[in-house]
Structures are given as structure tokens and as C-alpha cells.
Write a protein that holds these residues in place. Structure first.
Motif, PDB file in Angstrom:
ATOM      1  N   LEU A  19       0.825  -1.205   0.000  1.00 46.18           N
ATOM      2  CA  LEU A  19       0.000   0.000   0.000  1.00 46.18           C
ATOM      3  C   LEU A  19       0.863   1.261   0.000  1.00 46.18           C
ATOM      4  O   LEU A  19       0.657   2.182  -0.796  1.00 46.18           O
ATOM      5  N   LEU A  20       1.868   1.290   0.881  1.00 41.65           N
ATOM      6  CA  LEU A  20       2.718   2.472   0.984  1.00 41.65           C
ATOM      7  C   LEU A  20       3.693   2.564  -0.190  1.00 41.65           C
ATOM      8  O   LEU A  20       3.936   3.656  -0.710  1.00 41.65           O
ATOM      9  N   THR A  21       4.235   1.430  -0.603  1.00 40.93           N
ATOM     10  CA  THR A  21       5.175   1.429  -1.723  1.00 40.93           C
ATOM     11  C   THR A  21       4.505   1.914  -2.994  1.00 40.93           C
ATOM     12  O   THR A  21       5.099   2.641  -3.798  1.00 40.93           O
ATOM     13  N   ASP A  22       3.251   1.533  -3.191  1.00 41.91           N
ATOM     14  CA  ASP A  22       2.509   1.956  -4.378  1.00 41.91           C
ATOM     15  C   ASP A  22       2.367   3.475  -4.426  1.00 41.91           C
ATOM     16  O   ASP A  22       2.328   4.077  -5.494  1.00 41.91           O
ATOM     17  N   ARG A  23       2.310   4.112  -3.250  1.00 47.88           N
ATOM     18  CA  ARG A  23       2.133   5.564  -3.188  1.00 47.88           C
ATOM     19  C   ARG A  23       3.367   6.326  -3.681  1.00 47.88           C
ATOM     20  O   ARG A  23       3.263   7.498  -4.036  1.00 47.88           O
ATOM     21  N   ILE A  24       4.544   5.673  -3.645  1.00 46.63           N
ATOM     22  CA  ILE A  24       5.765   6.358  -4.102  1.00 46.63           C
ATOM     23  C   ILE A  24       6.388   5.620  -5.290  1.00 46.63           C
ATOM     24  O   ILE A  24       7.594   5.734  -5.536  1.00 46.63           O
ATOM     25  N   ILE A 202       5.478   9.177   3.504  1.00 46.37           N
ATOM     26  CA  ILE A 202       5.400   7.753   3.171  1.00 46.37           C
ATOM     27  C   ILE A 202       6.743   7.074   3.417  1.00 46.37           C
ATOM     28  O   ILE A 202       6.801   5.942   3.949  1.00 46.37           O
ATOM     29  N   ILE A 203       7.829   7.742   3.056  1.00 51.07           N
ATOM     30  CA  ILE A 203       9.167   7.178   3.257  1.00 51.07           C
ATOM     31  C   ILE A 203       9.433   6.927   4.736  1.00 51.07           C
ATOM     32  O   ILE A 203       9.947   5.868   5.123  1.00 51.07           O
ATOM     33  N   LEU A 204       9.069   7.877   5.576  1.00 51.83           N
ATOM     34  CA  LEU A 204       9.266   7.697   7.019  1.00 51.83           C
ATOM     35  C   LEU A 204       8.381   6.579   7.565  1.00 51.83           C
ATOM     36  O   LEU A 204       8.815   5.779   8.413  1.00 51.83           O
ATOM     37  N   LEU A 205       7.132   6.512   7.093  1.00 54.89           N
ATOM     38  CA  LEU A 205       6.240   5.434   7.546  1.00 54.89           C
ATOM     39  C   LEU A 205       6.787   4.069   7.164  1.00 54.89           C
ATOM     40  O   LEU A 205       6.734   3.112   7.953  1.00 54.89           O
ATOM     41  N   LEU A 206       7.312   3.951   5.948  1.00 51.45           N
ATOM     42  CA  LEU A 206       7.912   2.692   5.518  1.00 51.45           C
ATOM     43  C   LEU A 206       9.141   2.358   6.355  1.00 51.45           C
ATOM     44  O   LEU A 206       9.331   1.214   6.783  1.00 51.45           O
ATOM     45  N   GLY A 207      10.000   3.355   6.594  1.00 52.70           N
ATOM     46  CA  GLY A 207      11.248   3.119   7.312  1.00 52.70           C
ATOM     47  C   GLY A 207      11.051   2.739   8.763  1.00 52.70           C
ATOM     48  O   GLY A 207      11.877   2.021   9.331  1.00 52.70           O
ATOM     49  N   LEU A 245      -4.626  -2.604  -0.724  1.00 50.52           N
ATOM     50  CA  LEU A 245      -4.370  -1.925  -1.996  1.00 50.52           C
ATOM     51  C   LEU A 245      -5.671  -1.546  -2.687  1.00 50.52           C
ATOM     52  O   LEU A 245      -5.815  -0.452  -3.236  1.00 50.52           O
ATOM     53  N   VAL A 246      -6.618  -2.467  -2.659  1.00 50.00           N
ATOM     54  CA  VAL A 246      -7.893  -2.236  -3.336  1.00 50.00           C
ATOM     55  C   VAL A 246      -8.729  -1.204  -2.584  1.00 50.00           C
ATOM     56  O   VAL A 246      -9.284  -0.266  -3.172  1.00 50.00           O
ATOM     57  N   ALA A 247      -8.812  -1.355  -1.257  1.00 54.78           N
ATOM     58  CA  ALA A 247      -9.695  -0.501  -0.464  1.00 54.78           C
ATOM     59  C   ALA A 247      -9.173   0.930  -0.328  1.00 54.78           C
ATOM     60  O   ALA A 247      -9.946   1.886  -0.418  1.00 54.78           O
ATOM     61  N   VAL A 248      -7.863   1.082  -0.126  1.00 55.56           N
ATOM     62  CA  VAL A 248      -7.308   2.403   0.166  1.00 55.56           C
ATOM     63  C   VAL A 248      -6.787   3.095  -1.082  1.00 55.56           C
ATOM     64  O   VAL A 248      -7.051   4.273  -1.312  1.00 55.56           O
ATOM     65  N   ASN A 249      -6.038   2.375  -1.907  1.00 58.55           N
ATOM     66  CA  ASN A 249      -5.452   2.993  -3.096  1.00 58.55           C
ATOM     67  C   ASN A 249      -6.368   2.921  -4.311  1.00 58.55           C
ATOM     68  O   ASN A 249      -6.025   3.410  -5.376  1.00 58.55           O
TER      69      ASN A 249
END
Length: 300
Positions: A19-24, A202-207, A245-249
Motif C-alpha cells: 500500500l505504501l510502496t505503491d504511493r511512491i 510515506i518514506i518515514l512510515l515505511l522506514g 491496496l484495493v480498499a485504500v489505493n
């Protein structure tokens, strides 16, 4: 916190990775991986003394973490996120199939082979779109996703052949992997968009989440609980990840995707039955013995 709760916390964090990776995914893969892993490594630098491990451990850790995440980010930039996500979640089956190669004495059974066949069928549905021909425009992304699955399986199995090392050393692997990614990105010209304000969040959330704390909670769960039970819980990840991925993105979800999830997840579960059977037999056996009436005669 007990092992099951630690494992579930890890699974929830890993479920947000796609989900987060798709955002960046619009950022260059080397830049994204570099920034995220560097953030994770800097956060883990508080345990710097635990980073003193052997050269072989460093090579395994950096190769596995850098290789997996670079290929994963590259896959999301070259193929639809839902489909790339399901292909890369073949790593549990890859672990089953590669185990005899890394850990001699472990053999494959019919359940392992059936599970692998189901998982590969699910991946095949995604890659071909249900037709007999490959969708060549997305093929590079699918190959990157498959490469990520193979890399994570090899890394996971290779760590079992190394001398035990502190969990905190993962922070060092992440930092070196992140700096390596950034070096390669700028050495190759540093082309592509730079992160915006929302991208940095997003980068900080992933890290600090699926590419940070999840490494530590997973290791703690494995050390405190039965790995067969914890491994079985991990098969919840592909389904939860795809649903997010489906619900949020707002990614498209079709009956084909649903069938592929069933095949990949079902294959992983079937492939782990031999590992789960002794565990279940032991637990239910103890429960039956606890409830069984005593056959001893009362003393007179």
C-alpha cells in the motif's frame, strides 16, 4: 507480549508494505529504497554495538535486504500494484521448495509439490491475465516481483546457516543497503522526480513500520514461539495486503485476482501442512489427555 501477538503485529505492518510502496512508485526505485532503508538504519543505530557480526552475515543481510526491496520497488513501478504484489508473495512457496538446497536433510513431500503447483498457477493467472499469452508490457515488472520472492526466500534460508546474530544487527544491514542504493542512484545520473512533502511522509512510515519495526517484531516472535505456528500466520499477509491496496489505493480487483489469491494462499497453506501436522497433533493430543477420564483405580 506473546509470540502470536508479535507475529500478528508483524503481519499487519507487512500488509501495509505494498500500500505504501505503491504511493511512491513514481520515484526511481534506487532512490526510494535508499531513503527508506537509510531511515530504518539510522533508527536502529542506537544499538550500534550489536552490529559486530561476521563478514558472511553482513553479505547475507545486505544482499537479501537490498536485493529484495530494490526488486520490489522496481516491480511496483513496472506492473500493476495488485498483480506485482501477488507475484512477489510467492516467497513462502520458494522457501518450501528451496529448503532442501539450503538445509540438507529436509526433503520435499507431495504436499510441498502440490502447494508449489497451486501457487505457481496463481502467479501464472496474474502474469498471463488468464490467456495463453504473456502480457509483454508488464513482463519486466512481473520478473522483478518474482526476483524479489526468490531473493527473500534465499535470504531467509541462508540466515539459518549462519551463526546466531543479534536482531539489532538488521539495522546495520538496512543502513548499508540504503547507502548503497543512494550511491548507485546518483552514480547512474540521479534522474527522475524528487520526493515531495507527502512522499517524505510515506518514506518515514515505511522506514519505521513494514521496513523497520517489522524486522524486530518478527525476530522476537520467532524466538519466543513455535516457528511452525508463526509461519502459518504469515500466510494472512498476501490477502490483507491486496485488500488494503484495493480498499485504500483504489486499485482494480477482479474475479481473476480473487482466484489468484486463493491459489497462492491455498498453495502456501498446503505446502506447510507437513510442518503444521506435528504441532496440531501435539496440541490436540495434550487437550484430549487433559479431558480423558482417569483409568487409575481409587485407593482403598
Amino acid at each position: 507480549m506473546n509470540a502470536a501477538l508479535l507475529a500478528l503485529a508483524t503481519i499487519l505492518m507487512w500488509s501495509s508494505l505494498a500500500l505504501l510502496t505503491d504511493r511512491i512508485s513514481h520515484l526511481p526505485p534506487l532512490l526510494s529504497v535508499g531513503l527508506v532503508l537509510t531511515a530504518c538504519g539510522l533508527a536502529g543505530a542506537v544499538r550500534l554495538r550489536s552490529w559486530k557480526v561476521s563478514a558472511a552475515t553482513w553479505l547475507t543481510g545486505v544482499g537479501g535486504i537490498f536485493g529484495y526491496h530494490f526488486l520490489l520497488f522496481a516491480a511496483f513501478g513496472r506492473a500493476p500494484a495488485v498483480e506485482a504484489n501477488m507475484v512477489q508473495y510467492l516467497w513462502p512457496l520458494c522457501i518450501v521448495l528451496f529448503t532442501p538446497l539450503f538445509l540438507p536433510g529436509n526433503r520435499l513431500t507431495p504436499a510441498h509439490l502440490l502447494g508449489a503447483a497451486l501457487g505457481l498457477s496463481g502467479a501464472g493467472l496474474i502474469v498471463t491475465g488468464g490467456s495463453l499469452g504473456l502480457r509483454m508490457d508488464y513482463l519486466p515488472g512481473y520478473l522483478c516481483a518474482l526476483g524479489a520472492a526468490v531473493t527473500w526466500a534465499c535470504y531467509s534460508l541462508q540466515t539459518k546457516r549462519l551463526p546466531p546474530f543479534p536482531t539489532a544487527a538488521v539495522g546495520g544491514f538496512c543502513l548499508v543497503s540504503g547507502l548503497l542504493s543512494l550511491t548507485l542512484h546518483f552514480a547512474l545520473g540521479g534522474h527522475g522526480p524528487t520526493p515531495s512533502g507527502g512522499d517524505w511522509l510515506i518514506i518515514l512510515l515505511l522506514g519505521f513500520g513494514p521496513m523497520g519495526a517489522a524486522f524486530y517484531t518478527w525476530d522476537a516472535a520467532m524466538k519466543r514461539g513455535d516457528p511452525r505456528m508463526i509461519g502459518a500466520l504469515a500466510y494472512l499477509t498476501p490477502m490483507l495486503s491486496t485488500m488494503l491496496l484495493v480498499a485504500v489505493n483504489g486499485r482494480e480487483f477482479t474475479p481473476l485476482h480473487g482466484l489468484a489469491i486463493l491459489l497462492v494462499t491455498g498453495g502456501a497453506v498446503i505446502g506447510s501442512l507437513d510442518s503444521l501436522r506435528p504441532l496440531l497433533a501435539g496440541r490436540f493430543g495434550r487437550r484430549r489427555r487433559a479431558w480423558a477420564p482417569s483409568s487409575a483405580k481409587p485407593e482403598k
